[in-house]
Scaffold this motif. Structure first.
Motif, PDB file in Angstrom:
ATOM      1  N   PRO A   1     -16.882   3.077 -12.356  1.00 33.85           N
ATOM      2  CA  PRO A   1     -16.724   3.022 -10.897  1.00 33.85           C
ATOM      3  C   PRO A   1     -17.646   1.969 -10.291  1.00 33.85           C
ATOM      4  CG  PRO A   1     -16.999   5.294 -11.644  1.00 33.85           C
ATOM      5  CD  PRO A   1     -17.335   4.403 -12.815  1.00 33.85           C
ATOM      6  N   ARG A   2     -17.179   1.367  -9.227  1.00 31.95           N
ATOM      7  CA  ARG A   2     -17.982   0.377  -8.523  1.00 31.95           C
ATOM      8  C   ARG A   2     -18.663   1.011  -7.316  1.00 31.95           C
ATOM      9  NH1 ARG A   2     -14.335  -5.055  -7.933  1.00 31.95           N
ATOM     10  NH2 ARG A   2     -12.748  -3.630  -7.191  1.00 31.95           N
ATOM     11  N   THR A   3     -19.754   0.383  -6.867  1.00 30.52           N
ATOM     12  CA  THR A   3     -20.431   0.795  -5.645  1.00 30.52           C
ATOM     13  C   THR A   3     -19.862  -0.034  -4.504  1.00 30.52           C
ATOM     14  OG1 THR A   3     -22.433   1.293  -6.896  1.00 30.52           O
ATOM     15  CG2 THR A   3     -22.665   1.054  -4.516  1.00 30.52           C
TER      16      THR A   3
ATOM     17  N   ASP B   1     -14.814   4.085  -1.587  1.00 32.59           N
ATOM     18  CA  ASP B   1     -13.814   3.115  -2.011  1.00 32.59           C
ATOM     19  C   ASP B   1     -12.758   3.058  -0.905  1.00 32.59           C
ATOM     20  OD1 ASP B   1     -11.648   1.776  -3.160  1.00 32.59           O
ATOM     21  OD2 ASP B   1     -11.854   2.765  -5.098  1.00 32.59           O
ATOM     22  N   PRO B   2     -12.423   1.875  -0.392  1.00 33.22           N
ATOM     23  CA  PRO B   2     -11.443   1.817   0.694  1.00 33.22           C
ATOM     24  C   PRO B   2     -10.093   2.407   0.317  1.00 33.22           C
ATOM     25  CG  PRO B   2     -11.893  -0.385  -0.174  1.00 33.22           C
ATOM     26  CD  PRO B   2     -12.916   0.530  -0.747  1.00 33.22           C
ATOM     27  N   GLN B   3      -9.794   2.461  -0.996  1.00 32.78           N
ATOM     28  CA  GLN B   3      -8.541   3.094  -1.388  1.00 32.78           C
ATOM     29  C   GLN B   3      -8.553   4.591  -1.069  1.00 32.78           C
ATOM     30  OE1 GLN B   3      -5.668   1.865  -2.459  1.00 32.78           O
ATOM     31  NE2 GLN B   3      -6.371  -0.248  -2.428  1.00 32.78           N
ATOM     32  N   ARG B   4      -9.735   5.149  -0.904  1.00 35.70           N
ATOM     33  CA  ARG B   4      -9.833   6.535  -0.459  1.00 35.70           C
ATOM     34  C   ARG B   4      -9.824   6.595   1.064  1.00 35.70           C
ATOM     35  NH1 ARG B   4     -11.405  10.877  -3.075  1.00 35.70           N
ATOM     36  NH2 ARG B   4     -12.344   9.646  -4.748  1.00 35.70           N
ATOM     37  N   GLN B   5     -10.704   5.811   1.671  1.00 34.64           N
ATOM     38  CA  GLN B   5     -10.786   5.838   3.137  1.00 34.64           C
ATOM     39  C   GLN B   5     -11.626   4.679   3.636  1.00 34.64           C
ATOM     40  OE1 GLN B   5     -11.495   9.667   5.083  1.00 34.64           O
ATOM     41  NE2 GLN B   5     -12.948   8.684   6.458  1.00 34.64           N
ATOM     42  N   ASN B   6     -11.126   3.994   4.664  1.00 32.80           N
ATOM     43  CA  ASN B   6     -11.959   3.046   5.395  1.00 32.80           C
ATOM     44  C   ASN B   6     -12.930   3.835   6.266  1.00 32.80           C
ATOM     45  OD1 ASN B   6     -10.486   0.817   4.427  1.00 32.80           O
ATOM     46  ND2 ASN B   6      -9.054   0.925   6.143  1.00 32.80           N
ATOM     47  N   PRO B   7     -14.174   3.380   6.389  1.00 30.87           N
ATOM     48  CA  PRO B   7     -15.085   4.084   7.297  1.00 30.87           C
ATOM     49  C   PRO B   7     -14.669   3.886   8.740  1.00 30.87           C
ATOM     50  CG  PRO B   7     -16.090   2.061   6.508  1.00 30.87           C
ATOM     51  CD  PRO B   7     -14.805   2.207   5.756  1.00 30.87           C
TER      52      PRO B   7
ATOM     53  N   ASP C   1       3.566   5.142  -7.657  1.00 31.90           N
ATOM     54  CA  ASP C   1       2.348   4.428  -7.303  1.00 31.90           C
ATOM     55  C   ASP C   1       1.597   4.108  -8.585  1.00 31.90           C
ATOM     56  OD1 ASP C   1      -0.043   3.497  -6.283  1.00 31.90           O
ATOM     57  OD2 ASP C   1      -0.154   4.998  -4.698  1.00 31.90           O
ATOM     58  N   THR C   2       1.436   2.828  -8.872  1.00 29.15           N
ATOM     59  CA  THR C   2       0.805   2.409 -10.130  1.00 29.15           C
ATOM     60  C   THR C   2      -0.674   2.093  -9.983  1.00 29.15           C
ATOM     61  OG1 THR C   2       1.449   0.111  -9.737  1.00 29.15           O
ATOM     62  CG2 THR C   2       2.986   1.484 -10.992  1.00 29.15           C
ATOM     63  N   LEU C   3      -1.215   2.236  -8.767  1.00 31.37           N
ATOM     64  CA  LEU C   3      -2.617   1.923  -8.560  1.00 31.37           C
ATOM     65  C   LEU C   3      -3.502   3.011  -9.155  1.00 31.37           C
ATOM     66  CD1 LEU C   3      -2.551   0.680  -4.852  1.00 31.37           C
ATOM     67  CD2 LEU C   3      -2.600  -0.711  -6.924  1.00 31.37           C
ATOM     68  N   ALA C   4      -4.657   2.593  -9.662  1.00 31.51           N
ATOM     69  CA  ALA C   4      -5.624   3.548 -10.199  1.00 31.51           C
ATOM     70  C   ALA C   4      -6.171   4.405  -9.063  1.00 31.51           C
ATOM     71  CB  ALA C   4      -6.756   2.797 -10.894  1.00 31.51           C
ATOM     72  N   PRO C   5      -6.634   5.604  -9.369  1.00 36.14           N
ATOM     73  CA  PRO C   5      -7.233   6.437  -8.321  1.00 36.14           C
ATOM     74  C   PRO C   5      -8.498   5.784  -7.778  1.00 36.14           C
ATOM     75  CG  PRO C   5      -7.592   7.404 -10.494  1.00 36.14           C
ATOM     76  CD  PRO C   5      -6.635   6.273 -10.683  1.00 36.14           C
ATOM     77  N   PRO C   6      -8.914   6.135  -6.553  1.00 38.06           N
ATOM     78  CA  PRO C   6     -10.122   5.539  -5.976  1.00 38.06           C
ATOM     79  C   PRO C   6     -11.354   5.824  -6.825  1.00 38.06           C
ATOM     80  CG  PRO C   6      -8.863   6.741  -4.319  1.00 38.06           C
ATOM     81  CD  PRO C   6      -8.256   7.082  -5.636  1.00 38.06           C
ATOM     82  N   ASP C   7     -12.325   4.929  -6.734  1.00 36.84           N
ATOM     83  CA  ASP C   7     -13.591   5.139  -7.431  1.00 36.84           C
ATOM     84  C   ASP C   7     -14.293   6.389  -6.925  1.00 36.84           C
ATOM     85  OD1 ASP C   7     -13.530   2.854  -9.049  1.00 36.84           O
ATOM     86  OD2 ASP C   7     -14.388   1.586  -7.480  1.00 36.84           O
ATOM     87  N   ALA C   8     -14.963   7.067  -7.827  1.00 37.55           N
ATOM     88  CA  ALA C   8     -15.898   8.111  -7.419  1.00 37.55           C
ATOM     89  C   ALA C   8     -17.098   7.435  -6.781  1.00 37.55           C
ATOM     90  CB  ALA C   8     -16.325   8.938  -8.624  1.00 37.55           C
ATOM     91  N   THR C   9     -17.542   7.943  -5.638  1.00 40.25           N
ATOM     92  CA  THR C   9     -18.636   7.282  -4.913  1.00 40.25           C
ATOM     93  C   THR C   9     -19.699   8.311  -4.543  1.00 40.25           C
ATOM     94  OG1 THR C   9     -17.313   7.547  -2.894  1.00 40.25           O
ATOM     95  CG2 THR C   9     -17.218   5.405  -3.986  1.00 40.25           C
TER      96      THR C   9
ATOM     97  N   TRP D   1     -16.463  -5.417   3.752  1.00 40.69           N
ATOM     98  CA  TRP D   1     -16.596  -4.589   2.551  1.00 40.69           C
ATOM     99  C   TRP D   1     -16.796  -5.476   1.329  1.00 40.69           C
ATOM    100  CZ3 TRP D   1     -12.271  -4.839  -0.975  1.00 40.69           C
ATOM    101  CH2 TRP D   1     -12.411  -4.061  -2.128  1.00 40.69           C
ATOM    102  N   THR D   2     -17.691  -5.037   0.444  1.00 36.57           N
ATOM    103  CA  THR D   2     -17.913  -5.744  -0.811  1.00 36.57           C
ATOM    104  C   THR D   2     -18.101  -4.729  -1.940  1.00 36.57           C
ATOM    105  OG1 THR D   2     -19.116  -7.474   0.387  1.00 36.57           O
ATOM    106  CG2 THR D   2     -19.283  -7.490  -2.013  1.00 36.57           C
ATOM    107  N   PRO D   3     -17.262  -4.791  -2.978  1.00 42.22           N
ATOM    108  CA  PRO D   3     -17.504  -3.920  -4.139  1.00 42.22           C
ATOM    109  C   PRO D   3     -18.545  -4.561  -5.046  1.00 42.22           C
ATOM    110  CG  PRO D   3     -15.519  -5.206  -4.495  1.00 42.22           C
ATOM    111  CD  PRO D   3     -16.032  -5.602  -3.133  1.00 42.22           C
ATOM    112  N   GLN D   4     -19.307  -3.737  -5.708  1.00 37.09           N
ATOM    113  CA  GLN D   4     -20.281  -4.222  -6.685  1.00 37.09           C
ATOM    114  C   GLN D   4     -20.110  -3.455  -7.983  1.00 37.09           C
ATOM    115  OE1 GLN D   4     -23.239  -6.760  -6.335  1.00 37.09           O
ATOM    116  NE2 GLN D   4     -21.301  -7.318  -5.382  1.00 37.09           N
TER     117      GLN D   4
END
Length: 875
Positions: free
Chosen positions: A722-724, A669-675, A616-624, A710-713
């Protein structure tokens, strides 16, 4: 899978900008295939004679890795009838928002994206930005005597076949050859779990993380089904004249009407009914063909499309939770019907004015016929039956001799693949029969994009001598054209022939006196009918399930493929591939109908290894750290359907029926979990106690009635910062699917009044919106005086809505009131008002009232529907 004009234009631009003289390793690829050194001219008597003393050889597969197929579980024993046990299970497929939706090649660019957001997992493809319905894996386990088979329906555009073997491995050796996975073929479902370079054009670049999540969800659903097995009984019904008015599905392939005696579609509805022994319904499986293509490629909200709506409508026709699965039949040449569309003529690009209402109409229209078949299936249900399941991996190209079909005098085969041979230009004989050997399809590595009237998209990749021959003239040889085509989607390439195009798998399952045959692709109506005709069991007791166990594109008979059109453009091994798979399926059905359990794998081919272990080459999810909080202000870039301006994170305190409630929060971050969101309603006025809103079946209102975006900022990734992550939930205040006593479209404006709220759950946190009160809605009313009569019309307006509120449409324009009673109050310039009630309304939602001499004195007209929604008009 669909291509789009923008993608084709970009491909043509790419080709036009390339060097006019291709490099030697592209233009002269035939030098190491069969040793051809000269171009052979066609000859009427012997069009396909090879160069003397040079035996053509299939293209090398030395670059491919294969593995043996384990023996079919319980092979060697006798098939015996036994008492039936059945269990069901479901699991959400946790694919993150941002994952590419599959089915449209046009999503390989971002021309229709809602904004410029970076989504690394999507690469150059258009990312999803939200969810209308979450993808699920639904499983049905059936056991009789010593045999168990597991049927799984996956909400996905199509299937990568290694998913089947990985699920079998996870469940254990006793399930080898006993797991059947079919897909919805929704072009709105999230994808990116196919390791096939060719399918990645319409599926998104392969991501190991997505693949593992799909396998995990299917395995979870299958285990739940196995664990819940109870004594059961099964019934079966067939309707050979399903949907005669084409309200649910319709023929989309006019090219083959001459072969079929006119326009034909898949009108065979099959229903499998499974009840507990005490009569409690457990599962309903319905089978017919319908493409999941209502929403189109511009839609970026993940959706289970028409098949999901069919399942939802049938689910909510029961008073308890029943597993409903729609299996695709011959959907290859069948489009969706539906009514009640949205008017998106004034919508700005990327606003997501998607036709969710039409999807719902398809489900509601199909529901009654399916339930009628389910009722018929309840007569003569069986508590004991014999089950046999066999699965086999079969070879495809590059060996042309593999595809020989119709043995004997009607034999059809390819001439040996020789890159530089010219065809004789003759496709049919004077009687309209296909000439054999077929020398026009001359593709040592396979060919795609055939069937069009135009020339090849990549001219240097044309098959020799086919420039004037439809349907071959548009074909692109894989070896010479793949580099250009795959570059559009930034797809990782491999040596050709593509290893994933050289194998596929088929299954046949006998349930008593019903046969089920799977096909790994998109069978058209004619091919599915022919397969049923050749079944060892009667055609009306043979179910053909497409989009199952793998995916090799469209599957047609040779005569049908040679008529050209859209469908022949998506398969790699030409006009004989579909019938070759049909014949292998007939062989498997024959095995499944014997008294012995055969090891089908013993006579099959090796298979492709699993991609499960790929890195898996994707970066880890953002810290939120702010996840689970409500923002004080909302950035202007936060996206919501329709691009409406959001001035408050909380819902408005009062929301009229048919109006919108929205809630904004900062989440994971949706890469961690969708709400996960659900709608709740106050249990008693002003009690402050809320409970989930439940459907008729008992399911919570969590999606299908709610939209999530969803919108990252910031939109662009800024280094390692990390993005919000902002999320928006939206509910249109209409009766949810399955509202008890209010589940018809004409009930939509009657959503129960009271206080509601959104409940959100994330990774270790929960959040509730502020309560909002649903109040009576405003009606649209007109009044016109003619002599002594007053003509009154009433209706609804929900211009920002997206739900089905009328079966004729459009939904986001004025909708006439379709059902009475309508209460009308006439107010005069002086004196007491006069009230009239009318039960039957005209097509405009109105009626005329003769008021005699009082008509001249009417100054205001007030209308109320049966739910006390109110509107007025002045005179």
């Amino acid at each position: 899978m669909r291509r789009s004009l923008p993608t084709l234009i970009s491909l043509l631009t790419l080709v036009a900008c390339s060097t006019p003289n291709p490099p030697a390793d592209v233009a002269d690829v035939a030098s190491d295939i069969g040793g051809d050194a000269v171009v052979e001219a066609g000859d009427d008597a012997a069009p396909d004679v090879a160069v003397a003393d040079v035996a053509p050889m299939p293209a090398s597969l030395a670059h491919c890795t294969y593995e043996p197929v384990p023996a079919t579980a319980r092979a060697g024993s006798m098939v015996s009838e036994g008492s039936l046990r059945a269990g069901v299970g479901e699991a959400v497929v946790e694919l993150p928002v941002g994952t590419v939706q599959g089915g449209y090649q046009g999503r390989s660019s971002r021309t229709s994206a809602v904004d410029v957001r970076d989504v690394p997992s999507a690469d150059v493809f258009m990312p999803s930005v939200g969810i209308e319905t979450r993808p699920k894996a639904r499983a049905l386990a059936l056991t009789a005597a010593d045999e168990t088979v597991i049927f799984v329906k996956l909400d996905a555009p199509f299937l990568y076949e290694s998913v089947v073997s990985d699920v079998e491995r996870a469940l254990g050796n006793e399930f080898q050859g006993k797991v059947i996975i079919t897909t919805s073929h929704s072009h709105g479902s999230m994808a990116q779990f196919s390791a096939s370079p060719v399918l990645s054009l319409g599926f998104g670049r392969f991501q190991p993380r997505m693949y593992r999540r799909v396998v995990d969800a299917i395995t979870t659903a299958a285990r739940a089904a196995l664990a819940s097995r109870v004594d059961a009984r099964v019934g079966f019904a067939h309707d050979g004249m399903f949907d005669p008015m084409n309200m649910v599905n319709r023929d989309r392939r006019p090219e083959n009407d001459m072969l079929m005696g006119g326009a034909q579609k898949d009108r065979d509805l099959f229903v499998l009914r499974v009840d507990a022994r005490d009569g409690t319904p457990l599962a309903l499986v319905n089978v017919f063909g319908i493409h999941g293509t209502v929403l189109g490629q511009d839609n970026a909200l993940a959706a289970n499309e028409v098949t999901g709506a069919i399942e939802r409508a049938v689910e909510e026709s029961f008073d308890r939770q029943v597993l409903v699965m729609h299996w695709q039949g011959a959907a290859g040449d069948v489009s969706p019907g539906g009514s009640g569309m949205m008017d998106c003529s004034g919508a700005m690009r990327g606003s997501q004015c998607s036709d969710f209402a039409r999807i719902e109409s398809v489900g509601r229209t199909a529901r009654d016929a399916i339930r009628a078949a389910w009722t018929r299936a309840g007569t003569g249900m069986r508590e004991s039956l014999a089950i046999e399941s066999v699965t086999k991996t079969v070879p495809l190209g590059p060996d042309w001799s593999t595809f020989s079909v119709r043995q004997g005098a009607n034999r059809l085969e390819y001439a040996p693949f020789r890159m530089r041979r010219l065809p004789d230009g003759m496709i049919f004989d004077p009687m309209g029969r296909v000439l054999s050997p077929i020398d026009e399809f001359n593709a040592p590595h396979g060919a795609g994009l055939c069937g069009a009237d135009n020339g090849p998209l990549v001219p240097m990749a044309a098959m020799p001598g086919t420039g004037m021959l439809r349907p071959y003239r548009s074909c692109i040889d894989v070896q010479r054209g793949a580099l250009f085509v795959l570059a559009v989607g930034n797809i990782e390439t491999e040596d050709t022939p593509f290893c994933t195009s050289t194998r596929t798998q088929l299954s046949a399952i006998r349930l008593g006196d019903v046969m089920i045959a799977t096909l790994p692709g998109e069978p058209v109506t004619m091919l599915a009918a022919e397969l049923r005709r050749r079944s060892p069991l009667p055609a009306d007791r043979t179910i053909v399930v497409g989009y199952a166990q793998g995916h090799m594109g469209y599957l047609l008979t040779p005569e049908d493929w040679l008529l050209g059109g859209y469908e022949p453009n998506i398969n790699l091994w030409g006009p004989l591939e579909g019938e070759y798979l049909l014949e292998r399926s007939v062989e498997l059905m024959t095995l499944a109908n014997t008294p012995m359990r055969e090891n089908a794998a013993a006579t099959g081919s090796t298979r492709l290894p699993s991609p499960m272990g790929r890195m898996d080459t994707l970066a880890p999810p953002d810290a939120t750290p702010m996840a689970g909080t409500v923002p004080a202000t909302i950035p202007s870039e936060v996206f919501v359907r329709g691009r409406r301006a959001l001035t408050s994170a909380q819902p408005a305190s009062r929301v009229p029926r048919l109006g919108l409630a929205t809630f904004v929060w900062i989440g994971d971050d949706p890469q961690r979990q969708n709400p996960r969101i659900r709608l709740e309603r106050e249990t008693a006025p002003m009690s402050g106690m809320f409970a989930p809103v439940r459907r008729r079946s008992g399911r919570e209102v969590v999606d299908g009635d709610l939209l999530l975006t969803w919108t990252p900022q910031p939109l662009r990734v800024m280094g390692a910062t990390p993005r919000t992550h902002y999320w928006v939930a939206e509910w249109q205040a209409v009766t949810p699917w399955g509202t008890n006593g209010l589940d018809e479209v004409t009930d939509r404006a009657g959503v129960p009044l009271g206080r509601y709220r959104f409940h959100v759950e994330g990774a270790g946190w929960m959040l509730d919106s502020q309560p909002f009160e649903v109040v009576e809605g405003a009606m649209a009313a007109t009044a016109r005086r003619t002599g002594t009569s007053i003509a009154v019309t009433a209706g609804y307006e929900a211009r920002d809505g997206w739900r089905l509120i009328d079966e004729r449409g459009p939904q986001n324009r004025r909708v006439p009131l379709r059902r009475g009673p309508l209460r009308v109050t006439f107010e005069f310039d002086m004196g007491a008002p006069r009230e009239e009630t009318i039960m039957t309304l005209d097509a405009n939602g109105g009626a005329s009232f003769d008021l005699g001499m009082q008509a001249d004195r009417v100054r205001r007209v007030i209308v109320r529907d049966r739910f006390d929604n109110r509107g007025e008009a002045t005179l």
